[in-house]
Design a protein around this motif. Structure first.
Motif, PDB file in Angstrom:
ATOM      1  N   GLN A 184       0.824  -1.204   0.000  1.00  0.00           N
ATOM      2  CA  GLN A 184       0.000   0.000   0.000  1.00  0.00           C
ATOM      3  C   GLN A 184       0.860   1.257   0.000  1.00  0.00           C
ATOM      4  N   THR A 185       1.984   1.186   0.686  1.00  0.00           N
ATOM      5  CA  THR A 185       2.890   2.342   0.724  1.00  0.00           C
ATOM      6  C   THR A 185       3.454   2.603  -0.669  1.00  0.00           C
ATOM      7  N   GLY A 186       3.847   1.520  -1.361  1.00  0.00           N
ATOM      8  CA  GLY A 186       4.402   1.680  -2.702  1.00  0.00           C
ATOM      9  C   GLY A 186       3.378   2.207  -3.689  1.00  0.00           C
ATOM     10  N   GLN A 187       2.116   1.750  -3.566  1.00  0.00           N
ATOM     11  CA  GLN A 187       1.067   2.232  -4.462  1.00  0.00           C
ATOM     12  C   GLN A 187       0.815   3.720  -4.232  1.00  0.00           C
ATOM     13  N   SER A 188       0.742   4.135  -2.962  1.00  0.00           N
ATOM     14  CA  SER A 188       0.488   5.550  -2.654  1.00  0.00           C
ATOM     15  C   SER A 188       1.616   6.422  -3.177  1.00  0.00           C
ATOM     16  N   ALA A 189       2.844   5.947  -3.009  1.00  0.00           N
ATOM     17  CA  ALA A 189       3.986   6.732  -3.474  1.00  0.00           C
ATOM     18  C   ALA A 189       3.952   6.895  -4.994  1.00  0.00           C
ATOM     19  N   PHE A 190       3.561   5.842  -5.695  1.00  0.00           N
ATOM     20  CA  PHE A 190       3.505   5.920  -7.152  1.00  0.00           C
ATOM     21  C   PHE A 190       2.438   6.913  -7.613  1.00  0.00           C
ATOM     22  N   LEU A 191       1.235   6.839  -7.041  1.00  0.00           N
ATOM     23  CA  LEU A 191       0.144   7.713  -7.469  1.00  0.00           C
ATOM     24  C   LEU A 191       0.415   9.164  -7.096  1.00  0.00           C
ATOM     25  N   GLU A 192       0.991   9.394  -5.916  1.00  0.00           N
ATOM     26  CA  GLU A 192       1.274  10.766  -5.504  1.00  0.00           C
ATOM     27  C   GLU A 192       2.362  11.387  -6.362  1.00  0.00           C
ATOM     28  N   GLY A 193       3.181  10.565  -6.996  1.00  0.00           N
ATOM     29  CA  GLY A 193       4.250  11.096  -7.842  1.00  0.00           C
ATOM     30  C   GLY A 193       3.783  11.496  -9.227  1.00  0.00           C
ATOM     31  N   LEU A 194       2.501  11.220  -9.566  1.00  0.00           N
ATOM     32  CA  LEU A 194       1.983  11.576 -10.891  1.00  0.00           C
ATOM     33  C   LEU A 194       1.471  13.004 -10.901  1.00  0.00           C
ATOM     34  N   SER A 195       1.694  13.707 -12.015  1.00  0.00           N
ATOM     35  CA  SER A 195       1.209  15.076 -12.150  1.00  0.00           C
ATOM     36  C   SER A 195      -0.282  15.076 -12.472  1.00  0.00           C
ATOM     37  N   ASP A 196      -0.899  16.265 -12.349  1.00  0.00           N
ATOM     38  CA  ASP A 196      -2.318  16.380 -12.690  1.00  0.00           C
ATOM     39  C   ASP A 196      -2.561  16.032 -14.158  1.00  0.00           C
ATOM     40  N   GLN A 197      -1.629  16.402 -15.019  1.00  0.00           N
ATOM     41  CA  GLN A 197      -1.778  16.104 -16.452  1.00  0.00           C
ATOM     42  C   GLN A 197      -1.727  14.597 -16.693  1.00  0.00           C
ATOM     43  N   THR A 198      -0.849  13.931 -15.986  1.00  0.00           N
ATOM     44  CA  THR A 198      -0.736  12.470 -16.155  1.00  0.00           C
ATOM     45  C   THR A 198      -1.978  11.774 -15.627  1.00  0.00           C
ATOM     46  N   LEU A 199      -2.495  12.236 -14.488  1.00  0.00           N
ATOM     47  CA  LEU A 199      -3.709  11.640 -13.953  1.00  0.00           C
ATOM     48  C   LEU A 199      -4.888  11.814 -14.917  1.00  0.00           C
ATOM     49  N   ALA A 200      -4.947  12.980 -15.598  1.00  0.00           N
ATOM     50  CA  ALA A 200      -6.028  13.210 -16.555  1.00  0.00           C
ATOM     51  C   ALA A 200      -5.915  12.285 -17.757  1.00  0.00           C
ATOM     52  N   ALA A 201      -4.669  11.865 -18.045  1.00  0.00           N
ATOM     53  CA  ALA A 201      -4.465  10.987 -19.206  1.00  0.00           C
ATOM     54  C   ALA A 201      -4.734   9.523 -18.877  1.00  0.00           C
ATOM     55  N   LEU A 202      -4.780   9.164 -17.576  1.00  0.00           N
ATOM     56  CA  LEU A 202      -4.939   7.753 -17.200  1.00  0.00           C
ATOM     57  C   LEU A 202      -6.163   7.082 -17.818  1.00  0.00           C
ATOM     58  N   PRO A 203      -7.354   7.720 -17.890  1.00  0.00           N
ATOM     59  CA  PRO A 203      -8.507   7.036 -18.495  1.00  0.00           C
ATOM     60  C   PRO A 203      -8.275   6.602 -19.929  1.00  0.00           C
ATOM     61  N   TYR A 204      -7.317   7.265 -20.629  1.00  0.00           N
ATOM     62  CA  TYR A 204      -7.072   6.942 -22.036  1.00  0.00           C
ATOM     63  C   TYR A 204      -5.901   5.988 -22.224  1.00  0.00           C
ATOM     64  N   LEU A 205      -5.275   5.574 -21.106  1.00  0.00           N
ATOM     65  CA  LEU A 205      -4.199   4.577 -21.180  1.00  0.00           C
ATOM     66  C   LEU A 205      -4.840   3.194 -21.048  1.00  0.00           C
ATOM     67  N   PHE A 206      -5.292   2.692 -22.172  1.00  0.00           N
ATOM     68  CA  PHE A 206      -6.127   1.483 -22.173  1.00  0.00           C
ATOM     69  C   PHE A 206      -5.394   0.268 -21.605  1.00  0.00           C
ATOM     70  N   GLU A 207      -4.080   0.154 -21.866  1.00  0.00           N
ATOM     71  CA  GLU A 207      -3.377  -1.041 -21.413  1.00  0.00           C
ATOM     72  C   GLU A 207      -3.364  -1.166 -19.891  1.00  0.00           C
TER      73      GLU A 207
END
Length: 835
Positions: A34-57
């Protein structure tokens, strides 16, 4: 199934849809703490988070992700809702998009192919899971309606194509394609150009190369089989590396075209659908896909009969429907097929070989090849059947395909035929009218050609020719012509009997027929059912199951039978597919003696539907024209036969030359069957219904009505009945005699009968037919039973002491019945002793 095809090898380059190296991102993320998952998500920018729905893989299921490696074709398998369209749309994005909106992708030119342009536009492009819905705003392509294509900001284009225009793919040079479906029209030589078929409204309306335009459903099936066989070859379709199974799974491929319009309403309802006539030579597989190849049907019959060494590789033909007797022999099952499709069954080196007749030569015979045999007059002996024995007119009855599957008839006649005699044959096959016409004409031609046969002898060294082979006899005085070898006897010489053949007889007939017109809707009308608790008729029936005969006018296509123990909660137990021949007597039928031909006055009967026909004496004695007469109740039926049926009025016949009390029903023969008695012709349409032995004697409620209506419909007929299982009932003994035994007693003797396998003359004694031999004997005096004995043999002695104890005096009666452990006592035979 969706098929994705790429002509370009994978290249490096960024995309909003990550490449194969990122396909395991979701799995990697889920494997972290859980710590590793939180660290990964918190390291993403707002632009990257907005692009996640379109990263189909990241979100795709395993079967939605393209396989790795340098592949050319990817087949996505799955049912409705499996995400095939979404996977295809996302794959198109990975091909055309670059790292940034204006960067080039791997493919510049895409082909989107569907059955129709409308399907490609509404599903592939604008569907809920289509390309437009899956693309982010800065990469969404523009739809150019007039050019039928999509254009992306980076210049990549995707052109839409219809499967009706496969030639349109030849011009442009595409890098990749998203396609589905394959197919071939049911037309002669359709495999030469699978996209061609006859349809005046289509741009593809033309004959395939070298086609004569004849309908050919078998070729269409062979095309589909060839496609499946090729893609099931590991050399062509190897195992995938990224998932279990082959690269292409043809068992789940889509074939063009299955029509959602119900068959056979389409194509026969021309008032609703104007393209019905195009069905005959079009791509439709609805109505055809259920047909089986002749080879597979014959193979299944062999397997059922336990024949494992057989060869059907030389059988050609399509079986649309075939009805066989449930307990018939394999020979009886094969015979209609052999007659209809023209093939032979021969034995070769321990293998049962089935071969379609073609008239093609397998060898030649010359004078040097022949052996001299004392059994022949010369090198060859020619035989010709007289004209009087050759049929000149043939009528063929069959079930018509593409319509109501009702019985139709076609006739073939020689131009020089003047006789009105017709050789009629009923084939239990579903055929089109042109197929039936082709069969009848081939039969007629074969009958005239095969009147010539030849006998000759071959030396043992000529062993390459056998039964079924076609040979050519030369012109030099050796009965010239082509002959099919029918029989070979091996001895000092190989004695051969062969029948003349002509190759042209087996060529397909170039004929056309219209799709049968559908009948207008008719409301469900009541059917007329009759239950019959009958004895064993052939010995192969279920002894305790009753029979059901159903008639109706018009016939609804079938009748459903429902049963309930309490009058509620009905369950369907059977479907009656054939209309029975029922009627009633218009005149009285007096008693007749069993086992001899009743030569009394004819009884007049009126038939509700169907026809009756006369039978020869030989056919009568072999079981022809078997019928039942009764009062309409389930248990009161006499089984009888008739030799002559004279048509004396509309649907009215006079029956004479009767055999009464058949199958042990002589006990049911009354002094008179009055006018109005029911008549049932015991044909295969009168069938047994499922009935457990435990239900014997138990009343159940039955509802019978049109198969198209529910059991609570007003058209259903309801009746409550119990059956005694007459098939288990022993026959009454015969030759019952009583006489003084020489010691002041009386000796009683009789001869038993059997209800099973009692017709053969080869056995020493008829089978017992019961678990043990047992008889019930009753002594009656003054109409009352004074003694009852259970005996184990066909004889009994009534001593003087027993007579005194019983207080009997002449006259007295002796009644004897055979006893079944399951059924109980059967009918009693009786004799009177007057002293």
């Amino acid at each position: 199934m969706n098929g994705l095809h790429s002509k370009a090898a994978p290249q490096a380059g960024g995309s909003t849809s990550p490449g194969p190296e990122l396909k395991s991102l979701t799995d990697w993320l889920l494997s972290q703490t859980q710590t590793g998952q939180s660290a990964f998500l918190e390291g993403l920018s707002d632009q990257t988070l907005a692009a996640l729905p379109y990263l189909f893989e990241i979100w795709a299921l395993p079967h939605q992700r393209p396989p790795g490696g340098d592949w050319k074709t990817w087949v996505i398998l799955g049912g409705r809702g499996a995400g095939k369209t979404r996977a295809g749309a996302e794959w198109v994005r990975t091909e055309v998009e670059g790292a940034r909106p204006l960067d080039p992708g791997r493919s510049r030119r895409m082909a989107l192919v569907a059955e129709t342009f409308e399907q490609a536009r509404e599903v592939m492009v604008f569907g809920d899971s289509g390309i437009m819905a899956c693309s982010p705003p800065d990469r969404r392509p523009v739809w150019q309606a007039t050019r039928r294509r999509l254009e992306w900001p980076n210049g990549s284009v995707a052109q839409l194509f219809s499967a009706h225009d496969p030639e349109g793919l030849r011009g442009p040079q595409f890098d990749a394609a998203w396609v589905d479906e394959y197919g071939c029209a049911a037309i002669h030589n359709g495999t030469n150009q699978p996209n061609k078929f006859l349809d005046p409204k289509s741009s593809e309306s033309s004959l395939p190369r070298y086609s004569n335009g004849r309908r050919d459903d078998f070729l269409q099936q062979q095309y589909l089989r060839a496609m499946a066989d090729v893609w099931n070859d590991p050399a062509v379709n190897p195992d995938a590396t990224a998932y279990a199974g082959r690269m292409v799974d043809m068992e789940n491929a889509h074939v063009w075209a299955w029509d959602t319009r119900p068959y056979p309403e389409f194509p026969r309802r021309g008032s609703l659908w104007s393209d019905g006539p195009n069905y005959k030579r079009g791509h439709w597989i609805s109505g055809r896909i259920g047909a089986q190849s002749l080879a597979s049907v014959v193979a299944e019959l062999c397997e059922r009969a336990g024949v494992i060494t057989y060869d059907v590789s030389e059988l050609y033909g399509l079986v649309r429907g075939y009805s066989i007797a449930q307990n018939g022999s394999i020979r009886a099952a094969l015979q209609p097929l052999m007659l209809a499709y023209g093939f032979d069954a021969i034995e070769r080196n321990g293998v049962l070989v089935f071969r379609s007749r073609s008239g093609l030569l397998d060898g030649g015979i010359n004078p040097e090849t022949l052996a001299v045999s004392d059994e022949l007059e010369g090198l060859t002996e020619h035989i010709r059947v007289p004209n009087a024995e050759i049929a000149g007119r043939i009528r063929l009855n069959f079930s018509e395909a593409d319509g109501d599957f009702d019985v139709q008839a076609v006739e073939a006649i020689f131009p020089d035929e003047h006789s009105r005699a017709v050789d009629q044959t009923d084939l239990p096959l579903v055929l089109t009218r042109s197929e039936a016409r082709e069969i009848s004409e081939r039969w007629l031609t074969e009958s005239r050609i095969s009147r010539d046969s030849v006998r000759f002898a071959l030396p043992p060294s000529v062993s390459g020719l056998g039964a079924g082979d076609v040979v050519q006899l030369p012109e030099e005085g050796l009965s010239p012509g082509r002959y099919r070898i029918d029989r070979v006897e091996t001895g000092s010489f190989r004695q051969v009997e062969a029948t003349r053949v002509e190759r042209g007889v087996y060529a397909p007939v170039d004929s056309d027929d219209d799709i049968p017109e559908g009948e207008e809707f008719a409301p469900d009308l009541p059917v007329y059912p009759l239950f019959l608790d009958l004895p064993l008729l052939t010995g192969e029936e279920v002894p305790h199951a009753p029979y059901l005969a159903v008639s109706a006018d018009p016939w609804p296509g079938g009748a459903a039978v429902f049963r309930s123990a309490s009058g509620n909660g009905f369950s369907q137990i059977a479907t009656v597919g054939g209309v029975a021949v029922l009627g009633e007597t218009l005149t009285d039928l007096p008693r007749g003696a069993p086992s001899v031909i009743d030569r009394g006055p004819a009884v007049t009967v009126q038939i509700l539907n169907g026809t009756l026909s006369s039978a020869t004496r030989e056919a009568l004695l072999n079981g022809a024209n078997l019928a039942a007469i009764g009062d309409g109740s389930a248990s009161n039926w006499e089984v009888f036969q008739f030799e002559t049926a004279d048509l004396v009025g509309e649907d009215t016949y006079a029956l004479s030359g009767r055999l009464r009390g058949q199958a042990g029903t002589e006990f049911a023969v009354p002094d008179i069957w009055p006018a109005g008695s029911k008549i049932v012709l015991l044909t295969p349409a009168v069938r047994q219904i499922p009935h457990a032995l435990a239900l014997r004697g138990l009343e159940r409620t039955y509802r019978i009505g049109p198969v198209s209506a529910p059991y609570d419909d007003e058209s259903y007929v309801e009746t409550a009945l119990a059956f005694e299982a007459a098939g288990l009932r022993p026959y009454a003994p015969v030759h019952l005699r009583i006489a003084p035994d020489g010691s002041d007693g009386l000796g009683v003797s009789w001869v038993r009968r059997t209800r099973v396998d009692g017709d053969t003359w080869q056995s020493f004694e008829v089978p017992l037919g019961e678990a043990s031999e047992m008889y019930l004997l009753r002594v009656l005096s003054g109409g009352s039973v004074v003694r009852e004995e259970l005996l184990s043999g066909p004889g009994w002695s009534y001593s003087a002491a027993e007579q005194l104890a019983d207080g009997v005096a002449a006259p007295l009666e002796i009644h004897v019945a055979q006893v079944s452990e399951t059924f109980g006592p059967g009918p009693f035979a009786k004799v009177t002793y007057n002293g």
